[in-house]
Design a protein around this motif. Structure first.
Motif, PDB file in Angstrom:
ATOM      1  N   VAL A  21     -57.173 -25.348  -0.177  1.00 10.99           N
ATOM      2  CA  VAL A  21     -56.942 -24.194  -1.060  1.00 10.99           C
ATOM      3  C   VAL A  21     -55.489 -23.727  -0.959  1.00 10.99           C
ATOM      4  N   ILE A  22     -54.959 -23.683   0.255  1.00  9.32           N
ATOM      5  CA  ILE A  22     -53.583 -23.236   0.446  1.00  9.32           C
ATOM      6  C   ILE A  22     -52.604 -24.233  -0.156  1.00  9.32           C
ATOM      7  N   LEU A  23     -52.901 -25.518  -0.028  1.00  9.34           N
ATOM      8  CA  LEU A  23     -52.058 -26.531  -0.696  1.00  9.34           C
ATOM      9  C   LEU A  23     -52.069 -26.319  -2.210  1.00  9.34           C
ATOM     10  N   LEU A  24     -53.249 -26.082  -2.754  1.00  8.96           N
ATOM     11  CA  LEU A  24     -53.355 -25.817  -4.189  1.00  8.96           C
ATOM     12  C   LEU A  24     -52.562 -24.586  -4.575  1.00  8.96           C
ATOM     13  N   LEU A  25     -52.645 -23.554  -3.765  1.00  7.64           N
ATOM     14  CA  LEU A  25     -51.912 -22.313  -4.021  1.00  7.64           C
ATOM     15  C   LEU A  25     -50.421 -22.569  -4.183  1.00  7.64           C
ATOM     16  N   HIS A  26     -49.830 -23.268  -3.239  1.00  4.90           N
ATOM     17  CA  HIS A  26     -48.383 -23.494  -3.277  1.00  4.90           C
ATOM     18  C   HIS A  26     -47.991 -24.524  -4.337  1.00  4.90           C
ATOM     19  N   VAL A  27     -48.845 -25.485  -4.599  1.00  8.44           N
ATOM     20  CA  VAL A  27     -48.555 -26.450  -5.666  1.00  8.44           C
ATOM     21  C   VAL A  27     -48.533 -25.756  -7.020  1.00  8.44           C
ATOM     22  N   ILE A  28     -49.444 -24.817  -7.230  1.00 10.68           N
ATOM     23  CA  ILE A  28     -49.445 -24.044  -8.487  1.00 10.68           C
ATOM     24  C   ILE A  28     -48.147 -23.266  -8.630  1.00 10.68           C
ATOM     25  N   GLY A  29     -47.708 -22.625  -7.524  1.00  6.28           N
ATOM     26  CA  GLY A  29     -46.458 -21.874  -7.581  1.00  6.28           C
ATOM     27  C   GLY A  29     -45.272 -22.753  -7.907  1.00  6.28           C
ATOM     28  N   ILE A  30     -45.215 -23.920  -7.282  1.00  5.57           N
ATOM     29  CA  ILE A  30     -44.109 -24.836  -7.561  1.00  5.57           C
ATOM     30  C   ILE A  30     -44.206 -25.367  -8.991  1.00  5.57           C
ATOM     31  N   GLY A  31     -45.431 -25.620  -9.445  1.00 12.22           N
ATOM     32  CA  GLY A  31     -45.612 -26.104 -10.816  1.00 12.22           C
ATOM     33  C   GLY A  31     -45.138 -25.104 -11.855  1.00 12.22           C
ATOM     34  N   LEU A  32     -45.446 -23.827 -11.645  1.00 14.03           N
ATOM     35  CA  LEU A  32     -44.970 -22.797 -12.572  1.00 14.03           C
ATOM     36  C   LEU A  32     -43.452 -22.739 -12.607  1.00 14.03           C
ATOM     37  N   LEU A  33     -42.845 -22.856 -11.424  1.00 10.00           N
ATOM     38  CA  LEU A  33     -41.385 -22.841 -11.377  1.00 10.00           C
ATOM     39  C   LEU A  33     -40.805 -24.088 -12.035  1.00 10.00           C
ATOM     40  N   TYR A  34     -41.478 -25.209 -11.888  1.00  9.61           N
ATOM     41  CA  TYR A  34     -40.988 -26.474 -12.430  1.00  9.61           C
ATOM     42  C   TYR A  34     -40.892 -26.428 -13.959  1.00  9.61           C
ATOM     43  N   VAL A  35     -41.889 -25.834 -14.600  1.00 10.46           N
ATOM     44  CA  VAL A  35     -41.907 -25.821 -16.069  1.00 10.46           C
ATOM     45  C   VAL A  35     -40.940 -24.793 -16.647  1.00 10.46           C
ATOM     46  N   THR A  36     -40.343 -23.971 -15.813  1.00  9.07           N
ATOM     47  CA  THR A  36     -39.449 -22.925 -16.323  1.00  9.07           C
ATOM     48  C   THR A  36     -37.972 -23.185 -16.008  1.00  9.07           C
ATOM     49  N   VAL A  37     -37.682 -24.038 -15.016  1.00  5.83           N
ATOM     50  CA  VAL A  37     -36.280 -24.273 -14.670  1.00  5.83           C
ATOM     51  C   VAL A  37     -35.653 -25.250 -15.651  1.00  5.83           C
ATOM     52  N   GLU A  38     -34.349 -25.286 -15.644  1.00  3.11           N
ATOM     53  CA  GLU A  38     -33.633 -26.203 -16.520  1.00  3.11           C
ATOM     54  C   GLU A  38     -33.891 -27.648 -16.108  1.00  3.11           C
ATOM     55  N   THR A  39     -33.725 -28.552 -17.070  1.00  4.78           N
ATOM     56  CA  THR A  39     -34.064 -29.953 -16.857  1.00  4.78           C
ATOM     57  C   THR A  39     -33.300 -30.562 -15.692  1.00  4.78           C
ATOM     58  N   GLN A  40     -32.022 -30.242 -15.562  1.00  8.69           N
ATOM     59  CA  GLN A  40     -31.211 -30.835 -14.506  1.00  8.69           C
ATOM     60  C   GLN A  40     -31.603 -30.358 -13.110  1.00  8.69           C
ATOM     61  N   LEU A  41     -32.403 -29.297 -13.036  1.00 11.66           N
ATOM     62  CA  LEU A  41     -32.829 -28.779 -11.734  1.00 11.66           C
ATOM     63  C   LEU A  41     -34.228 -29.247 -11.330  1.00 11.66           C
ATOM     64  N   LYS A  42     -34.953 -29.839 -12.258  1.00 11.75           N
ATOM     65  CA  LYS A  42     -36.325 -30.241 -11.971  1.00 11.75           C
ATOM     66  C   LYS A  42     -36.383 -31.277 -10.844  1.00 11.75           C
ATOM     67  N   LEU A  43     -35.503 -32.262 -10.889  1.00  5.66           N
ATOM     68  CA  LEU A  43     -35.520 -33.303  -9.873  1.00  5.66           C
ATOM     69  C   LEU A  43     -35.200 -32.735  -8.493  1.00  5.66           C
ATOM     70  N   HIS A  44     -34.251 -31.805  -8.459  1.00  2.80           N
ATOM     71  CA  HIS A  44     -33.903 -31.175  -7.188  1.00  2.80           C
ATOM     72  C   HIS A  44     -35.073 -30.358  -6.643  1.00  2.80           C
TER      73      HIS A  44
END
Length: 255
Positions: A135-158
């Motif tokens: 559950v905790i892994l899912l929690l943090h993966v969701i947070g990272i996923g939300l950030l991933y879809v909002t950052v600029e393309t050049q920052l996604k890989l980083h």
């Protein structure tokens, strides 16, 4: 990033201590306990948002979702709502570019915590690490996923390159916060049960007409329970703190 990791770890440990003290202090005011607990959870969430993992320009991670998840999981709806209102209000006041993403992620974290709490109450899962870890892994993966879809393309890989290091830090700290608070709650319940047991024992012994003494292995009087103290040297003699050899003769002492 190392400094941010240390700061977040200190915040989690400090929050565990604060919440432990809150449970201890507010035990006399059980109706206020959910509110004060929510207040502390909200303050710690704000502190986490204010000291994020800055892993690149515009890419920041923190443990605010973890704190909000634990607020819902261990505190319930009222505690979680108080914490969320404080954290969301702070985000609106700051009004930075990532505030909307942070509010959404903390909302999802709170809902996930409440859902896991419901599952625990229904007996579908326990607070064992084998149930909490996914559950905790899912929690943090969701947070990272939300950030991933909002950052600029050049920052996604980083961002993706920093996901594993972040999870290695965030998951143990989240588990640590849960276990610290659960341990504090368990100790509080044990102390309350002990006080209740002592009160029942005192009520029983106080109703007995005979004198009862509590003496340690060395013969020292720890307590005497009776309306009147009945000893060879007079019924008013107070012996708590004295040794049995000071009260009875050798024959009685040995017996």
């Amino acid at each position: 990033m190392l400094i941010s990791i240390i700061e977040q770890a200190i915040l989690i440990l400090a929050s565990g201590w604060l919440l432990t003290m809150n449970v201890r202090v507010m035990q006399l005011f059980p109706r206020l306990l959910p509110l004060t607990t929510g207040l502390w959870f909200g303050i710690v969430t704000i502190a986490c948002v204010s000291a994020p993992f800055n892993i690149g320009p515009g890419v920041m991670l923190d443990l605010a979702e973890a704190v909000m998840f634990v607020a819902g999981l261990l505190g319930g709806a009222l505690t979680g709502s108080v914490a969320f209102i404080l954290a969301a209000g702070f985000q609106f006041l700051v009004d930075d570019s990532g505030s909307s993403v942070s509010i959404i992620s903390t909302t999802l974290a709170l809902l996930l915590g409440l859902f896991v709490r419901y599952c625990h109450q229904r007996g579908w899962l326990t607070f064992h690490i084998r149930h909490l870890l996914p559950v905790i892994l899912l929690l943090h993966v969701i947070g990272i996923g939300l950030l991933y879809v909002t950052v600029e393309t050049q920052l996604k890989l980083h961002l993706l390159s920093m996901t594993i290091p972040f999870l290695i830090v965030a998951v143990p700290l989240t588990l640590m916060l849960i276990f610290i608070i659960k341990d504090a709650e368990r100790r509080q319940q044990e102390q309350q049960a002990l006080r209740n047991s002592q009160a029942r024992l005192l009520a029983i012994t106080s109703a007995l007409p005979d004198m009862m003494s509590v003496i340690d292995d060395n013969g020292n009087y720890l307590d005497v329970m009776a309306d009147n103290y009945i000893f060879p040297y007079g019924k008013d003699m107070r012996v708590v703190g004295k040794n049995i050899r000071d009260v009875y003769d050798t024959l009685h002492v040995e017996r």
